[in-house]
Design an enzyme around this catalytic site. Structure first.
Site, PDB file in Angstrom:
ATOM      1  N   HIS A 473       0.710  -1.391  -0.105  1.00 46.16           N
ATOM      2  CA  HIS A 473      -0.062  -0.050  -0.121  1.00 46.16           C
ATOM      3  C   HIS A 473       0.834   1.219   0.044  1.00 46.16           C
ATOM      4  CE1 HIS A 473      -3.653   2.591   1.095  1.00 46.16           C
ATOM      5  NE2 HIS A 473      -2.521   3.147   1.790  1.00 46.16           N
ATOM      6  N   GLU A 474       1.693   1.398   0.886  1.00 42.49           N
ATOM      7  CA  GLU A 474       2.482   2.759   0.982  1.00 42.49           C
ATOM      8  C   GLU A 474       3.528   2.856  -0.136  1.00 42.49           C
ATOM      9  OE1 GLU A 474       1.809   4.799   3.054  1.00 42.49           O
ATOM     10  OE2 GLU A 474       0.621   3.619   4.303  1.00 42.49           O
ATOM     11  N   HIS A 477       1.813   4.469  -2.924  1.00 50.36           N
ATOM     12  CA  HIS A 477       1.892   6.052  -2.879  1.00 50.36           C
ATOM     13  C   HIS A 477       3.187   6.618  -3.203  1.00 50.36           C
ATOM     14  CE1 HIS A 477      -1.655   6.692  -0.602  1.00 50.36           C
ATOM     15  NE2 HIS A 477      -1.359   5.971   0.532  1.00 50.36           N
ATOM     16  N   HIS A 480       3.035   6.900  -7.087  1.00 50.68           N
ATOM     17  CA  HIS A 480       2.048   7.936  -7.288  1.00 50.68           C
ATOM     18  C   HIS A 480       3.119   9.147  -7.650  1.00 50.68           C
ATOM     19  CE1 HIS A 480      -2.249   9.489  -7.012  1.00 50.68           C
ATOM     20  NE2 HIS A 480      -1.607  10.096  -7.995  1.00 50.68           N
TER      21      HIS A 480
END
Length: 687
Positions: A473-474, A477, A480
């Site tokens: 998940h992290e 980011h 992104h």
């Protein structure tokens, strides 16, 4: 399904020449941090003064809009050099100096955001300039600055502006203190080995000892979660859960009350009925009523599932009490939740988490994860040996676009706990990917900070499966941040609507529930063997375990957040206790104050915690509509994802990006199915 229309800017190469420079540095002393903070404030203020004192007839794109955009680029990088060390530096003096720098810079940010002279010139520019003479992103930047000016009250009387400015300064200092209190908390409980019954040897061996040979259990994640999941001594779980939810109780409770009061006051001065409505104006949801309806409807759908799951947990608890000769109190306590949810996984789904983690040594997970992201997004990663970092555990990687070979960014990995370090898992954008003053492209740099279990002399760092999910998940980011190709720092990376920002990384969590990616990022730490097929299948099926209770708890947190920011008189601890009972059916432990430990309330998620669930609607839709249909490791879909969803950063509205990627407007079906709910006319997703 027909693939969607080509995404805007499919050619990932950008015309601007790239400057692959890392402008960050981590060698500053506490004194230098103080001196450079003053210097940065003076330099930046000079630019604002220049813009704000120009004659109106002299105002132009170059000397106003571009001047503000350019100073934002250099200011953002320098600010991060000064205020990021508070979260990660091993040296307390530097952390303290960095926190002080953050406070000064936050006050300065408020001052600059309230510059009416600058605002007037931006408004003048908008009236004077032909809109179609600006590139779309420059026009968006101009509109955003005006919108932010109005949201700061720069169109209101001077007296009101002064009140707003004073409140904003107080708010930023209170938020810094709230989270600093949590980060610097060093509470530990001295316990015996017997009191930690049920925890594996490697966990016990990793604990430090007190002078009288007791074991030190801290309230940091790598101690708290395993203990609440595995310790079969209820009294130990009770003490630890109570201590965890009493962290910083006195000081943060006072700060939270003041935060809520000041936010309501500021929103009222700006003409909003509640702080939630003020905040949500900039999000996809738009109003607090829309959020309330979303949460209420989801809670109603999930409650029957929660009831079934609570009944199962009570059965398990009764059996456990009989087996261990304990009194059965006939109820589920807060300190029982994680223990019995873990038992559901182990008994109903036969997933042995202790056995499973032996297949997730940190190095293997990291290698597999990096490999999957490279393949999916058309990137190559390279570890930079001997890079300048803030602690010896930290690694720095450079990232290139695989097709062109161009460097597009770098990322730091800081994965293990240390005293005084940020206590959760998060991605920090440190250098925005955007255009510099000379028109060249600055590469994006981000840091992933986490607190995974440290290696010991006998064993490598072994990750629980939910930690692997957090890692994915992290790191989503991070991608992104690095893959966005915005022109302006304001739109770089994850600067999208707050109720969309989690969607890109939530979508990538799906890979840790699919067989092929799981096999690529796992092998037994001693034998090197793959996860047995049977264990793999059980793990994948267990995704539906406890989904009702887990999501009802997320709704409780989102509703506490909404309640505090729509009803100013709400008492945080009482509101939390009421919602736990009403929605989750599990009472909060008397005397605790969970909201005082809820960093999101002071960390930019005020009135926006609902965004985790809201953005899951989009993440589930993207995954099931494209990747699940066309191939979860499909490079074609991965590149569509990179160009439609990651590439724009915040330079387009999220609804536009989603429609391009999906080929239609988003729907809730995949989200509801992923929660174990029935949807008319839809098959449950194949597990």
């Amino acid at each position: 399904m027909k693939p969607p229309a080509a995404c805007a800017g499919d050619a990932l190469d950008v015309a601007a020449p790239c400057s692959a420079v890392n402008y960050l540095r981590w060698d500053l002393s506490a004194q230098q941090i103080g001196e450079l903070t003053t210097e940065l404030i003076e330099q930046t203020k000079r630019v604002y003064d220049r813009v704000g004192t120009q004659e109106l007839q002299d105002v132009s794109y170059e000397n106003t809009l571009k001047a503000l955009a350019d100073v934002e680029v250099s200011y953002t990088v320098q600010r991060n050099i000064l205020d990021f060390p508070q979260h990660v530096s091993p040296c307390k003096d530097i952390r303290t100096a960095s926190t002080e720098a953050d406070k000064k810079l936050s006050e300065f940010d408020v001052e600059m955001s309230m510059r009416q002279d600058v605002y007037q010139r931006i408004v003048w520019l908008q009236e004077k300039v032909q809109k179609d003479s600006l590139r779309p992103e420059a026009a968006r930047y101009l509109e955003r600055l005006i919108k932010l000016g109005r949201r700061n009250g720069l169109h209101l009387p001077k007296e009101t502006q002064e009140k707003i400015k004073s409140i904003k300064k107080k708010l930023s200092l209170l938020c810094i203190d709230f989270n600093k209190n949590l980060n610097e908390d060093t509470t530990f409980l001295p316990v015996t080995r017997e009191e930690l019954g049920g925890l594996p040897e490697d966990f016990l061996n990793s604990l430090e000892k007190t002078e009288d040979e007791k074991l030190k259990v801290t309230l940091k994640y790598p101690h708290y979660f395993p203990l609440l999941k595995k310790c079969h001594v209820p009294e130990t779980r009770r003490k630890v859960e109570e201590a965890f939810n009493c962290r910083c109780k006195e000081e943060n409770c006072a700060i939270l009350r003041e935060l809520v009061r000041l936010r309501a006051q500021k929103s009222s001065l700006l003409g909003f009925s509640t702080h939630a409505d003020y905040v949500l104006e900039m999000n996809m949801a738009k109003t607090s009523q829309v959020v309330a309806t979303f949460l209420d409807e989801l809670a109603q759908k999930l409650k029957p599932l929660g009831e079934q799951e609570r009944a199962v947990i009570l059965e398990l608890k009764k059996a456990e009490c009989t087996k261990r000769g304990l009194d059965f109190d006939g109820r589920i306590n807060a300190w029982d939740m994680r223990y019995y949810m873990n038992q559901v996984e182990e008994t109903r789904y036969r997933v042995d988490q202790n056995l499973l983690k032996e297949y997730f040594p940190m190095q293997v997970v990291t290698r597999g994860l990096l490999g999957i992201y490279q393949e999916l997004l058309g990137l190559t990663f390279h570890l930079e040996e001997g890079a300048a970092v803030w602690h010896e555990d930290v690694m720095l990687y450079s990232v290139r676009d695989a097709a062109s070979g161009k460097v597009i960014g770098k990322f730091y990995l800081d994965l293990y706990p240390r005293e005084g370090k940020y206590g959760h898992a998060a991605c920090f954008g440190l250098q925005p990917g955007c255009l510099r003053q000379d028109g060249s492209r600055q590469i994006a740099i981000a840091a992933m900070v986490a607190n995974f279990t440290k290696p010991t002399p006998d064993a490598p760092s072994l990750l629980q499966h939910d930690e692997v999910e957090t890692y994915f998940h992290e790191f989503g980011h991070v991608m992104h941040q690095l893959c966005s190709q915005a022109e302006f720092a304001m739109f770089s990376g994850t600067h999208v609507e707050r109720d969309f920002v989690e969607a890109p990384s939530q979508m990538l969590e799906n890979w840790v529930w699919e067989a092929e990616p799981l096999l690529r990022m796992s092998q037994h730490y001693r034998t090197g063997s793959a996860i047995p097929q049977e264990l793999l299948e059980k793990l994948i099926k267990s995704r539906q375990a406890n989904t009702g209770l887990f999501n009802l708890r997320q709704i409780v947190l989102a509703k506490v957040d909404q309640a505090l920011h729509t009803q100013t008189a709400a008492d945080p601890a009482e509101e939390y206790a009421r919602l736990c009972q009403e929605i989750l059916g599990v009472p909060a432990t008397p005397g605790t104050n969970m909201p005082a430990t809820f960093g999101h309330l002071a960390g930019g998620y005020d009135a926006q915690y609902y965004g985790y669930l809201w953005s899951e609607v989009y993440s589930a839709d993207m995954f099931h509509t494209r990747f699940k249909q066309e191939g979860i490791l499909s490079g074609k879909v991965g590149m569509d994802y990179r160009s439609c969803i990651l590439r724009p950063g915040g330079s387009e509205d999220a609804s536009v990006m989603l429609k391009l990627f999906l080929g239609r407007d988003p729907k809730q079906d995949a989200f509801l199915l992923s929660k174990g709910l029935q949807v008319e006319g839809c098959e449950p997703p194949a597990s």
